[in-house]
Design an enzyme around this catalytic site. Sequence first.
Site, PDB file in Angstrom:
ATOM      1  CG  HIS A 276      -3.913  -2.057   6.631  1.00 18.52           C
ATOM      2  ND1 HIS A 276      -2.226  -1.900   7.222  1.00 18.52           N
ATOM      3  CD2 HIS A 276      -3.734  -1.775   5.824  1.00 18.52           C
ATOM      4  CE1 HIS A 276      -1.350  -2.230   6.098  1.00 18.52           C
ATOM      5  NE2 HIS A 276      -1.976  -1.615   5.354  1.00 18.52           N
TER       6      HIS A 276
ATOM      7  CG  ASP B 145      -2.856  -2.532  10.717  1.00 19.48           C
ATOM      8  OD1 ASP B 145      -3.834  -4.132   9.890  1.00 19.48           O
ATOM      9  OD2 ASP B 145      -2.143  -2.900  10.120  1.00 19.48           O
TER      10      ASP B 145
ATOM     11  CB  SER C 246       0.622  -1.013   3.471  1.00 19.45           C
ATOM     12  OG  SER C 246       0.015  -2.032   3.425  1.00 19.45           O
TER      13      SER C 246
END
Lengths: 204, 377
Positions: free
Chosen positions: B355, B322, B148
Amino acid sequence: MYKIPTQNYPIIRQWIAPGSRVLDLGCGDGTLLSSLIREKNVEGIGVEISQDMIVRCIQKGVSVYQADIDKDLSEWPDRSFDYVILNATLQAITKPYNAIEEMLRVGRHAIISVSNFGYLRNRIRILTQGRVSAHTRSSAHWYDSPVIRFVSIKEFETSLEEMGVEVMDAQFFLACNRVIGSRWPLYNLLAREGIFKIRRGSSE
Amino acid sequence: MNQIVKTQILHTDAPFRLESGDVLEHLDIAYETYGELNERRDNAILIEHALSGDAHAAFYHERDRKPGWWDSMIGPGKGFDTERFFIICTNVLGGCSGTTGPASIDPATGKPYALSFPPITIRDMAETQRVLLAQLGIERLKCIAGGSMGGMQTMQLFCDYPLQADSFICIASTMKHSAQQIAFNEVGRRAVMADPRWNGGNYYGEVSPEAGLSVARMIGHITYLSEKMMQEKFGRAKKDKDAKVIFRPSFEVEHYLDYQGISFVRRFDANSYLYITNAIDNFDLMGSLRSKDRARGEGRQRGTPLDALKSKRGLVVSFTSDWLYPPSQAKEIVRLFTGLNVRVSYAEIETDHGHDAFLTDFEYQTAIIQSFLDAPS
């Protein structure tokens, strides 16, 4: 169990110029690519759909992209490779024409191997037993086989012609791993596999 | 036997120049390390954390029941094997878990910076880590890795200092935010700023803007999960079927988001949230590689041509479900680094966990990261 055929590796190695850029579609565990990197000093990238194979490629230090040949080839820019290889994979592709077109867009040359469904042993097996052999479909059952395209060498050559593709070289494997470079009479009957080096026809 | 670790703080008094041109006269960097640095000092791996993470990536703090945020990936025999590698994780600049951020005391005034804290960038975060690496005497990293926002720092550091790291691992990330991603972050920031307790950022010593920050976190959490996972986990189930009070959380999913919001405000500073999400939105890897600031580098490696990246290795990982940082954005990263002649591999992990899979789906991530770190370079 299905074994990755390696008998045509020497031909592929011979066809590929040293230092070139190579994309190997359906690269499996990366054996072919790592030998090309080692012996021909190529810059190689593999494409594989199976997670286990991805891990094994990375272990060998081979760059690999997890992708579906039927869907994801459009992401590559035109002419980004010197050679695009499709070895022992054609029979598992849903849209082979599309794949071949894409290979010739992405690469200057394509190398494609074809397992010959017109091979004598396959014909005899069908004729005498009325069954497709497990060997032909790389699996004991028809319903879980990776092989979904049954094609003979002659049919494949007709398709290449239809697509306006120029065959630069072709080699055929007979029984006992004998390789012939010319189209003997009955080669569609006697060869169990053919391998083609192609490029876009010069008329284009 | 749980391994105990303590967050350490590096205090520096050398002026730290930010991309904005502002200077921090004093900088604290919170960090943790796991495993041992070998004699050749070449087995170090830098781990970068995401938006809400901190330096506590693995092992246990004394008396804590829960380990660090990526403990399943970092430890003996794990994806990042602490018996072979020396793992470092720092809290990001602008954060609120030990590294200097808007809640820190401004030495000039003796009060918290609040909004007088200068704007920061992903590159500034990466630069603070260089300060720590210099202090630890580590010139060369075996790998930089993060998920991320951690992936953004990873890529920035890898490109800014091409001679510093042998490889990078970028998980569930992007090289720049899309309009939708900026939009989600902006709604989160507005929620914070709309809370009267935020008070223009001046709430230190008072009650913090908990309501606003928890709404921001709730929005975030929706984007971290997939629709399918949410449906399977919560569906339309209600926790309190006979609730008499209208507009109190009754659905399971409401309670879940409520809990996520409340537990977040206990550990996170609202201004940090604003500064960090702003840094994420403004991150544009390709833009930053072209910028003059990259070349400036102040006599350091930053100006090194990107050609030096040639034949280094990279691993990009995405997750099929995601939708915050979808596989299509991961593929852009792959294309960028392939174009820079980095030997990149790309894995797209099949999962319903959205995610957050980078924090929960360990089996395949471990196999792939182990084989990447083991591979001949």
